[in-house]
Enzyme design. Structure first.
Site, PDB file in Angstrom:
ATOM      1  CG  HIS A   1     -23.766   4.373  11.517  1.00  0.00           C
ATOM      2  ND1 HIS A   1     -23.468   4.036  12.808  1.00  0.00           N
ATOM      3  CD2 HIS A   1     -23.134   5.549  11.283  1.00  0.00           C
ATOM      4  CE1 HIS A   1     -22.671   4.959  13.335  1.00  0.00           C
ATOM      5  NE2 HIS A   1     -22.466   5.894  12.437  1.00  0.00           N
TER       6      HIS A   1
ATOM      7  CD  GLU B   1     -25.005  -0.980  11.457  1.00  0.00           C
ATOM      8  OE1 GLU B   1     -24.722  -0.016  10.711  1.00  0.00           O
ATOM      9  OE2 GLU B   1     -24.319  -1.313  12.432  1.00  0.00           O
TER      10      GLU B   1
HETATM   11 ZN   LIG Z   1     -24.172   2.500  13.944  1.00  0.00          ZN
END
Ligand SMILES: [Zn+2]
Ligand SMILES: [Zn+2]
Lengths: 358, 189
Positions: free
Chosen positions: B61, B63
């Site tokens: 992801h 992040e």
């Molecule tokens: Zn995530």
């Protein structure tokens, strides 16, 4: 101590224990909600049901029966739920106007009664619920190779794989580390192995620990690397690769179908570093769909969610982690498993724990 | 992000615009369009976008991508874990969609100072939608005591419609790899 789990070395020490996804509640303490009900004239039952279905759907109470038959002094009495009651007060102020009209025109005398808030998960729960007000009970239909019990053969291989994970963890000198083994249960083939990577790094006298390289995260990356190695081309995948987490997809291929496809891949000699040699092009696996993971320690919340993202089917772990474990801590496992069941429409996560049983 | 490397930026919207740029980049790469940037002392020090399809690793992801860039840099610089923790405690993350449970837990492990996000993540949100990991303190500590989970400040709803419309266009344009049932717009992650 007698063990049903075969002749594994540590016989008698290991036992497969299912981690329930709900806090065990004694049947008589199940949560309830208040509803308005009324005794009705049996002649009006059908009409009332039709009308009520239009104005008062009991959305979250599908398990609760609308009508209850009661025998009072030899006479059968019909009782019907009109709508939810938001307060204990017994005041009728919170009642929708349509219901109030219905009460008026059919001369209903309403009262507040309690019904069970959640569907029964066991026969005992259900019997208790029906003492309040009848509910329907659907025994769980899942039984993928026994959440309720593993076959002798499966228990054997489960314990063997767990043992190999424990051995892997032990191999990092002197340190308590986690280790992970991802297995395709249809072929019993190991897809990926890993340890907490920070531990390896630390043993190399580096002061840096990667905060996310827990065994499960590393194992996921290893399985992804294997996938990229075996299927380097960006050929179209038969699946919505990696995206399924982001969509509400009740219509996607069922895991069992995927599993069958994946079997080709697993059997093609990957473990020895060979590329697929068979004539037919094997289908690309879909993340880790249908695979099991064996962890020495219970996964933390980050790892647990990561395993869900990667579509791991079952999680086995040897030792609970009371501080950071995401599955055994009832509050969390409840929420996480609820999430998995209701939000992702995945198969139920079979969080299992193999605990030492001395 | 290049142009902004040295510029100081203030206010949530300009930062979220940069995160949205990352999300667009993901979209162009046929990834679910989620992007993020990390800010320290009002400077963008890292950016990330969703790369789950490309990597075949559903944990990549935005992040984690951005945080990994910093971890890599700082490790190479020879920063100790304590130094690294100090740096993250001054960092703010802007992400177009609410961090999922995994990412929220990860951000809590590194001890990020603050998170701003765009749309909510109804399915997996770890900052309030499903779990509220940003509010927890010691509960999320891991076995290794260096990376104790910490709470962080979290504000959602920054440029929501832009974040959602990107996700919408992803599902509307359809993923060429996706079987038909999946080619429909969904707002949540
Ligand atoms: Zn995530
Ligand atoms: Zn972990």
């Amino acid at each position: 101590m007698p063990s049903t789990n075969g002749n594994i070395e540590n016989e008698g020490y290991w036992k497969i224990v299912h981690i329930p996804d709900k806090l065990p509640i004694p049947p008589h303490l199940q949560p309830t909600v208040n509803v308005y009900a009324s005794i009705i004239n049996p002649k009006h039952a059908n009409t009332l049901i039709r009308k009520l279905n239009k104005i008062s759907l009991l959305e979250d109470l599908h398990h609760v029966k609308r009508i209850c038959k009661r025998c009072v002094e030899g006479n059968v009495q019909l009782l019907m739920i009109l709508c939810l009651a938001s307060h204990d007060s017994g005041q009728l102020e919170d009642m929708p106007s349509e219901i109030a009209e219905l009460i008026e025109s059919y001369q209903l005398s309403t009262f507040i009664t309690k019904v069970s808030k959640y569907p029964a998960t066991s026969k005992e729960d259900w019997e208790e619920q029906c003492k309040l007000w009848p509910t329907s009970y659907h025994p769980p239909t899942y039984n993928i190779d026994g959440i309720t019990g593993f076959s002798e053969e499966n228990s054997q291989s489960i314990l063997e794989f767990m043992k190999s994970a424990v051995d892997l963890a032990k191999s990092v000198d002197g340190q308590i580390v986690n280790a992970a083994v991802i297995v395709n249960p249809t072929s019993n083939q190991v897809v990926a192995r890993s340890c907490d990577q920070w531990a390896e790094q630390q043993s190399q006298a580096s002061c840096f620990r990667h905060p996310f390289h827990h065994a499960a995260m590393v194992a996921i990356e290893n399985s992804a690397a294997r996938d990229r190695y075996l299927f380097p081309a960006s050929e179209p995948v038969g699946d919505n690769c990696c995206q399924a987490d982001f969509v509400d997809s009740p219509l996607t291929v069922s895991p069992s179908k995927r599993q069958k496809i994946n079997t080709n891949v697993e059997d093609s000699g990957i473990q020895n570093g060979e590329t697929s040699a068979c004539g037919s092009t094997p289908a690309r696996p879909y993340l880790c769909t249908g695979y099991d993971i064996y962890l020495v320690w219970e996964p933390c919340i980050m790892c647990a969610m990561a395993l869900v993202h990667q579509r791991i089917k079952r999680i086995f772990y040897a030792f609970p982690n009371p501080n950071a474990g995401a599955l055994g801590k009832v509050m969390l496992s409840l929420q996480l498993l609820e999430l998995i069941k209701t939000k992702c429409k995945f198969n139920r996560r079979d969080a299992l724990q193999i605990i030492s049983h001395l | 992000m290049e142009a902004c490397d040295t510029e100081e930026i203030r206010g949530a919207d300009p930062c979220m615009k940069l995160a949205l740029q990352q999300a667009k980049l993901a979209l162009n790469n046929l990834e679910v369009p989620v992007g993020c940037i990390i800010i320290e002392d009002e400077k963008v020090i890292a950016s990330g976008r969703n790369r789950t399809t490309e990597t075949r690793n559903a944990t990549r992801h935005a992040e984690l991508e951005a945080v990994d860039i910093l971890l890599d840099q700082w490790q190479k610089k020879g920063l100790s874990n304590v130094d690294i923790a100090k740096r993250f405690s001054k960092c703010t993350l802007y992400v177009t969609c609410e961090p999922c449970i995994m990412c929220a837990a990860a951000l809590s492990i590194i001890g990020i100072k603050e998170v701003f996000y765009g749309c909510a993540n109804d399915k997996f949100g770890g900052c309030g939608s499903i779990l509220a990991l940003h509010t927890s303190q010691s509960e999320w500590s891991t076995r290794d005591e260096v990376s104790n989970g910490k709470g962080f400040k979290c504000t959602g709803g920054i440029m929501v419609s832009e974040a959602i419309s990107l996700l919408q266009s992803f599902y509307e344009q359809g993923n060429p790899n996706a079987p038909k049932p999946d080619r429909r717009p969904v707002h949540n992650l």
